[in-house]
Design a protein around this motif. Structure first.
Motif, PDB file in Angstrom:
ATOM      1  N   LYS A  85      38.040 -16.712   9.614  1.00 59.83           N
ATOM      2  CA  LYS A  85      37.375 -17.881  10.209  1.00 59.83           C
ATOM      3  C   LYS A  85      35.988 -18.075   9.613  1.00 59.83           C
ATOM      4  N   SER A  86      35.273 -16.979   9.418  1.00 58.39           N
ATOM      5  CA  SER A  86      33.934 -17.060   8.833  1.00 58.39           C
ATOM      6  C   SER A  86      33.989 -17.614   7.412  1.00 58.39           C
ATOM      7  N   ALA A  87      34.956 -17.145   6.623  1.00 58.47           N
ATOM      8  CA  ALA A  87      35.088 -17.611   5.240  1.00 58.47           C
ATOM      9  C   ALA A  87      35.408 -19.101   5.190  1.00 58.47           C
ATOM     10  N   GLY A  91      33.079 -22.074   3.625  1.00 55.66           N
ATOM     11  CA  GLY A  91      33.623 -22.802   2.492  1.00 55.66           C
ATOM     12  C   GLY A  91      34.112 -21.923   1.365  1.00 55.66           C
ATOM     13  N   THR A  92      34.159 -20.598   1.575  1.00 57.22           N
ATOM     14  CA  THR A  92      34.646 -19.704   0.524  1.00 57.22           C
ATOM     15  C   THR A  92      36.164 -19.536   0.579  1.00 57.22           C
ATOM     16  N   LEU A  93      36.785 -20.052   1.634  1.00 55.17           N
ATOM     17  CA  LEU A  93      38.243 -20.045   1.755  1.00 55.17           C
ATOM     18  C   LEU A  93      38.681 -21.414   2.252  1.00 55.17           C
ATOM     19  N   GLN A  94      39.492 -22.093   1.453  1.00 54.42           N
ATOM     20  CA  GLN A  94      39.982 -23.412   1.833  1.00 54.42           C
ATOM     21  C   GLN A  94      41.065 -23.281   2.901  1.00 54.42           C
ATOM     22  N   TRP A 148      42.283 -22.469  15.844  1.00 52.78           N
ATOM     23  CA  TRP A 148      42.468 -21.491  14.773  1.00 52.78           C
ATOM     24  C   TRP A 148      43.890 -20.957  14.713  1.00 52.78           C
ATOM     25  N   ASP A 149      44.591 -20.960  15.833  1.00 55.48           N
ATOM     26  CA  ASP A 149      45.966 -20.456  15.834  1.00 55.48           C
ATOM     27  C   ASP A 149      46.901 -21.343  15.016  1.00 55.48           C
ATOM     28  N   GLU A 150      46.581 -22.627  14.912  1.00 54.79           N
ATOM     29  CA  GLU A 150      47.432 -23.563  14.174  1.00 54.79           C
ATOM     30  C   GLU A 150      46.873 -23.903  12.793  1.00 54.79           C
ATOM     31  N   THR A 151      45.666 -23.443  12.502  1.00 51.68           N
ATOM     32  CA  THR A 151      45.060 -23.678  11.190  1.00 51.68           C
ATOM     33  C   THR A 151      45.793 -22.858  10.134  1.00 51.68           C
ATOM     34  N   THR A 152      45.998 -23.435   8.958  1.00 53.97           N
ATOM     35  CA  THR A 152      46.759 -22.749   7.913  1.00 53.97           C
ATOM     36  C   THR A 152      45.935 -22.569   6.640  1.00 53.97           C
ATOM     37  N   VAL A 153      46.302 -21.545   5.876  1.00 54.87           N
ATOM     38  CA  VAL A 153      45.676 -21.290   4.579  1.00 54.87           C
ATOM     39  C   VAL A 153      46.767 -21.179   3.521  1.00 54.87           C
ATOM     40  N   ASP A 154      46.472 -21.697   2.342  1.00 57.40           N
ATOM     41  CA  ASP A 154      47.396 -21.608   1.225  1.00 57.40           C
ATOM     42  C   ASP A 154      47.450 -20.168   0.713  1.00 57.40           C
TER      43      ASP A 154
END
Length: 262
Positions: A85-87, A91-94, A148-154
């Motif tokens: 979440k912090s990243a 902006g260091t993790l899209q 955050w539970d539904e937020t996704t990362v590539d």
């Protein structure tokens, strides 16, 4: 094993027996809690019965079955979930940020009827927009906080971020033997070199990239500037140290117009 044996579509083998997380590798992106659980080496599909925290009794569904939720009480989960979440905030993790929204029907209490998915902070974008597209919809309400539970990362973005932190093993790097990275990335090692560690992290982070606008050297320099938390030196990163690291990492010594792959 018989050639006619077929398990989950895989003939002649049972990959899940050797790797319980095998089918999770099919994902191109991951919900944030799932990613955190996988990073800790556990299975996001495992659930546990929900209990009342004060009274200690179990919760039940309308059909009489136990209410279950994703198991998250793994060692390291909270730390990893918080780091992700912090990243994303830095902006260091899209990520694809998700916001819950609702529509009130005839004055009724708003429920969670829809989701808004945005590549950046949704409310920051709205504040920067002169004409709020939702202002005329009085019955529409979108929550301020990110779900955050539904937020996704590539998956590839997540791997790049993990490499930048020195993590090159575990679920997301199945061909690596170690989880915490190589010895030379260990800041506690007696032979630790902060410049070498930053150089390796920069090289690994840019490894998946194929095109570099402005050239390889500029991309390396930009990555170092964008990831100041990767530097583990006793003193702030100096200009001369950054120059040495960029020169070391730069694999395109000839310069000139960037080509595919650098």
């Amino acid at each position: 094993m018989s050639d006619n044996c077929e398990t989950n579509g895989f003939k002649g083998e049972r990959p899940i027996e050797d790797d319980p997380l095998f089918f999770w590798r099919l994902n191109d992106d991951f919900k944030l809690p799932d990613a955190a659980i996988l990073i800790t080496g556990n299975d996001p599909s495992k659930t546990e019965i929900q209990y009342n925290e004060n009274e200690g009794y179990a919760h039940y569904n309308s059909d009489g079955s136990y209410m279950r939720a994703q198991k998250r009480d793994y060692e390291g989960f909270e730390a990893v979930f918080g780091a992700l979440k912090s990243a994303i905030r830095r902006g260091t993790l899209q990520a694809k940020l998700t916001y819950q929204g609702g529509v009130a029907a005839h004055g009724a209490t708003r429920g969670k009827n829809f989701r808004v998915v945005a590549a950046h902070d949704f409310w920051h974008l709205i504040r920067e927009t002169s004409d709020n597209p939702f202002a005329k919809f009085e019955d529409v309400e979108i929550e301020v906080d990110v779900d955050w539970d539904e937020t996704t990362v590539d998956a590839d973005d997540l791997k790049r971020w993990l490499r930048s932190k020195g993590f090159t093993g575990g679920f997301f790097f199945p061909n690596q033997e170690t989880f915490g990275g190589d010895d030379f990335l260990d800041a506690g090692h007696e032979h630790f070199s902060s410049e070498l560690a930053l150089a390796v992290n920069a090289w690994r982070a840019l490894l998946p990239e194929r095109k570099f606008r402005g050239g390889v050297r500029a991309a390396i320099d930009a990555w170092i500037v964008a990831n100041p938390d990767v530097w583990q030196g006793d003193e702030p990163l100096s200009g001369s140290a950054k120059e040495r690291i960029t020169t070391l990492v730069n694999w395109n010594k000839s310069g000139g117009a960037p080509k595919s792959g650098g």
